[in-house]
Design an enzyme around this catalytic site. Sequence first.
Site, PDB file in Angstrom:
ATOM      1  N   LEU A  24      31.507  32.933  79.903  1.00 57.20           N
ATOM      2  CA  LEU A  24      30.645  33.134  78.748  1.00 57.20           C
ATOM      3  C   LEU A  24      29.198  32.896  79.182  1.00 57.20           C
ATOM      4  CD1 LEU A  24      30.838  33.743  75.731  1.00 57.20           C
ATOM      5  CD2 LEU A  24      31.142  31.296  75.318  1.00 57.20           C
ATOM      6  N   ARG A  25      28.510  33.996  79.462  1.00 50.97           N
ATOM      7  CA  ARG A  25      27.133  33.896  79.947  1.00 50.97           C
ATOM      8  C   ARG A  25      26.205  33.724  78.758  1.00 50.97           C
ATOM      9  NH1 ARG A  25      22.675  33.664  82.120  1.00 50.97           N
ATOM     10  NH2 ARG A  25      22.012  34.901  83.927  1.00 50.97           N
ATOM     11  N   PHE A  76      27.771  37.626  87.652  1.00 49.14           N
ATOM     12  CA  PHE A  76      28.668  36.469  87.799  1.00 49.14           C
ATOM     13  C   PHE A  76      30.097  36.903  87.430  1.00 49.14           C
ATOM     14  CE2 PHE A  76      28.814  31.712  87.818  1.00 49.14           C
ATOM     15  CZ  PHE A  76      30.090  31.518  87.315  1.00 49.14           C
ATOM     16  N   GLU A  97      15.811  36.889  91.044  1.00 45.74           N
ATOM     17  CA  GLU A  97      17.222  37.286  91.081  1.00 45.74           C
ATOM     18  C   GLU A  97      18.141  36.089  91.318  1.00 45.74           C
ATOM     19  OE1 GLU A  97      18.058  39.983  90.021  1.00 45.74           O
ATOM     20  OE2 GLU A  97      16.387  41.365  90.353  1.00 45.74           O
ATOM     21  N   ASP A 132      33.803  27.364  89.410  1.00 45.25           N
ATOM     22  CA  ASP A 132      34.068  28.022  88.120  1.00 45.25           C
ATOM     23  C   ASP A 132      34.635  29.426  88.340  1.00 45.25           C
ATOM     24  OD1 ASP A 132      33.503  26.181  86.150  1.00 45.25           O
ATOM     25  OD2 ASP A 132      31.424  26.833  85.829  1.00 45.25           O
ATOM     26  N   PHE A 171      22.048  34.135  92.000  1.00 45.62           N
ATOM     27  CA  PHE A 171      22.996  33.993  93.100  1.00 45.62           C
ATOM     28  C   PHE A 171      23.893  35.224  93.288  1.00 45.62           C
ATOM     29  CE2 PHE A 171      27.018  32.027  94.783  1.00 45.62           C
ATOM     30  CZ  PHE A 171      26.496  31.547  95.969  1.00 45.62           C
ATOM     31  N   ASN A 172      24.384  35.764  92.190  1.00 45.23           N
ATOM     32  CA  ASN A 172      25.412  36.804  92.312  1.00 45.23           C
ATOM     33  C   ASN A 172      24.872  38.191  92.594  1.00 45.23           C
ATOM     34  OD1 ASN A 172      28.085  35.409  91.901  1.00 45.23           O
ATOM     35  ND2 ASN A 172      26.847  34.569  90.244  1.00 45.23           N
TER      36      ASN A 172
HETATM   37  N1  LIG Z   1      28.541  26.837  86.852  1.00 44.86           N
HETATM   38  C1  LIG Z   1      28.241  27.964  86.198  1.00 44.86           C
HETATM   39  N2  LIG Z   1      27.035  28.529  86.367  1.00 44.86           N
HETATM   40  C2  LIG Z   1      26.783  29.682  85.711  1.00 44.86           C
HETATM   41  C3  LIG Z   1      27.722  30.277  84.844  1.00 44.86           C
HETATM   42  N3  LIG Z   1      27.174  31.403  84.358  1.00 44.86           N
HETATM   43  C4  LIG Z   1      25.937  31.501  84.886  1.00 44.86           C
HETATM   44  N4  LIG Z   1      25.686  30.458  85.711  1.00 44.86           N
HETATM   45  C5  LIG Z   1      24.456  30.184  86.481  1.00 44.86           C
HETATM   46  O1  LIG Z   1      23.507  31.173  86.172  1.00 44.86           O
HETATM   47  C6  LIG Z   1      23.347  32.079  87.249  1.00 44.86           C
HETATM   48  C7  LIG Z   1      23.397  33.492  86.695  1.00 44.86           C
HETATM   49  O2  LIG Z   1      22.720  34.358  87.526  1.00 44.86           O
HETATM   50  P1  LIG Z   1      23.440  35.481  88.365  1.00 44.86           P
HETATM   51  O3  LIG Z   1      24.239  34.825  89.410  1.00 44.86           O
HETATM   52  O4  LIG Z   1      22.360  36.393  88.746  1.00 44.86           O
HETATM   53  O5  LIG Z   1      24.419  36.258  87.367  1.00 44.86           O
HETATM   54  P2  LIG Z   1      24.004  37.155  86.087  1.00 44.86           P
HETATM   55  O6  LIG Z   1      22.582  36.841  85.734  1.00 44.86           O
HETATM   56  O7  LIG Z   1      24.984  36.726  85.049  1.00 44.86           O
HETATM   57  O8  LIG Z   1      24.169  38.593  86.468  1.00 44.86           O
HETATM   58  C8  LIG Z   1      24.486  31.818  88.202  1.00 44.86           C
HETATM   59  O9  LIG Z   1      24.178  32.094  89.528  1.00 44.86           O
HETATM   60  C9  LIG Z   1      24.744  30.333  87.963  1.00 44.86           C
HETATM   61  O10 LIG Z   1      23.805  29.551  88.679  1.00 44.86           O
HETATM   62  C10 LIG Z   1      28.985  29.637  84.679  1.00 44.86           C
HETATM   63  O11 LIG Z   1      29.870  30.105  83.967  1.00 44.86           O
HETATM   64  N5  LIG Z   1      29.195  28.493  85.388  1.00 44.86           N
HETATM   65 MG   LIG Z   2      20.895  37.394  87.141  1.00 43.57          MG
END
Ligand SMILES: Nc1nc2c(ncn2[C@@H]2O[C@H](COP(=O)(O)OP(=O)(O)O)[C@@H](O)[C@H]2O)c(=O)[nH]1
Ligand SMILES: [Mg+2]
Length: 425
Positions: A289-290, A385, A49, A367, A51-52
């Site tokens: 933008l994921r 995120f 899992e 961000d 961070f968010n």
């Molecule tokens: N700096 C930055 N990191 C991102 C961005 N999108 C995703 N990430 C990285 O990818 C992770 C995505 O995992 P999560 O937090 O679980 O969000 P989710 O997977 O989109 O639901 C984030 O915690 C960041 O470490 C972005 O726009 N900027």
């Molecule tokens: Mg995730």
Amino acid sequence: HSVCGLVAHKFQDGHQLPASNCGSWWRPGQGAEGCLHAKYLLYDVNPPEGFNLRRDVYIRMASLVKTLRKEGDDWVLVLPPWGRLYHWQSPNLHQIRIPWGEFFSLTSLQANVPVIEYEEFIAENGGPFIDHVLVLQNYAEGWTDGKWEEKVDERPCIEKLMYSKDKHGYYRGWFWGYEETRARNVTCLSAQGHASVIAPVLQKNITATSVMLDRAETLLHDHYAGKDYWNTRRSMVFAKHLRLIGDNFRSRHLNSTDETDHTPYSEDWTRMKAKPGSAKGGPYLGVHLRRKDFIWGHREDVPSLKGAVKKIRSLMKKHKLDKVFVATDADDEEMKELKKLLPDMVRFEPSTEDLELFKDGGVAIIDQWICAHARFFIGTSVSTFSFRIHEEREILGFDPKTTYNRFCGDTEKECEQPTHWKIVY
Ligand SMILES: Nc1nc2c(ncn2[C@@H]2O[C@H](COP(=O)(O)OP(=O)(O)O)[C@@H](O)[C@H]2O)c(=O)[nH]1
Ligand SMILES: [Mg+2]
Ligand SMILES: *[C@@H]1O[C@H](CO)[C@@H](O)[C@H](O)[C@H]1NC(C)=O
Ligand SMILES: *[C@@H]1O[C@H](CO)[C@@H](O)[C@H](O)[C@H]1NC(C)=O
Ligand SMILES: *[C@@H]1O[C@H](CO)[C@@H](O)[C@H](O)[C@H]1NC(C)=O
């Protein structure tokens, strides 16, 4: 370390840990240096899992601690150190054992529920020992008769245990990268329901002083988007140094300041109550933008880069914005393509020193902070995120029309937009 007893803690619920007179928290035999909390709740989340989602699980655990404290015991929540996250891939950075204070304002968290960092726990506890780890899991048989009911039972472990006994009979495991941490007992608990369903088990069945819930995401929110949810969410104020970097970037590159944007911020979240629609936001489009794992599965709700850029251009035109800030986790190859398609985009690109200082987690927060202050925001479908940005904008007082927007897949037919969750104060 701020072992309690040396530092006075005052919590919003009126409960106070005194600086010298330790009262009922002090236990003889533990040394005179300080008083102690009666009970410690620790937790961890399924390793993959991000961070968010982990921020979301914190809200569930804070709610559980509030429930536990209602019975009178002085439970405190121990913050699980950050690290070894799959998405934190910057090379040459040692990203484990990161305390919460590097990303969030601890005093803000503490104004909601008593929390301490893991190293404070070690100090208070007199060593890196956790009495009992409860590994949460579902029920092996699933929902019986397809009927949902809330329940908790001690059960044999379904999956292979991620803990193993050492030669002294202690359990060893990941423990956030603290190799010296040991558990005295590990058992599995099948749980189905809201976070507080396990409160009676913690209060009555377990006599241990420190209890850790592993796979804490198994438990659901007590009351999603209710008052307690929002109190906890509002208390998750980003660390000041990260907000300052974001604010600086806004003013230098996006002509955006709190005064001109009507986004005043109070250091004390309990005083923040912005009227919906009062925030104007900076003169730029905010985009999350994921990419990466969201495109590998060729999901139909995620656009191609071309599709995304087409939408970005049309939004800029519609809202008369000539700047666009893009937050993305796109890989190098996609980034190149994106720069070609959208050469005028603004991005937060930290220097090597800044990246070392803020780490991947801090950069992601910056961000999010910049996206949260945009006049209009568009995010990615079902990305936590993006969801955390929605909440931040709700706190700042944006009109929901400018927040709850997402990209549609190139061929997606019914492109349902994100749900508006209103703050309950
Ligand atoms: N700096 C930055 N990191 C991102 C961005 N999108 C995703 N990430 C990285 O990818 C992770 C995505 O995992 P999560 O937090 O679980 O969000 P989710 O997977 O989109 O639901 C984030 O915690 C960041 O470490 C972005 O726009 N900027
Ligand atoms: Mg995730
Ligand atoms: C907790 O204790 C009660 C009463 O002794 C028992 O019925 C119940 O099964 C126990 N629950 C767990 C999860 O151990
Ligand atoms: C571990 O916990 C279980 C469940 O609470 C208990 O039955 C058992 O006796 C404990 N084992 C030890 C060694 O304390
Ligand atoms: C920045 O914004 C202010 C109003 O908020 C405006 O008067 C000024 O012209 C803008 N500056 C630039 C360089 O766009």
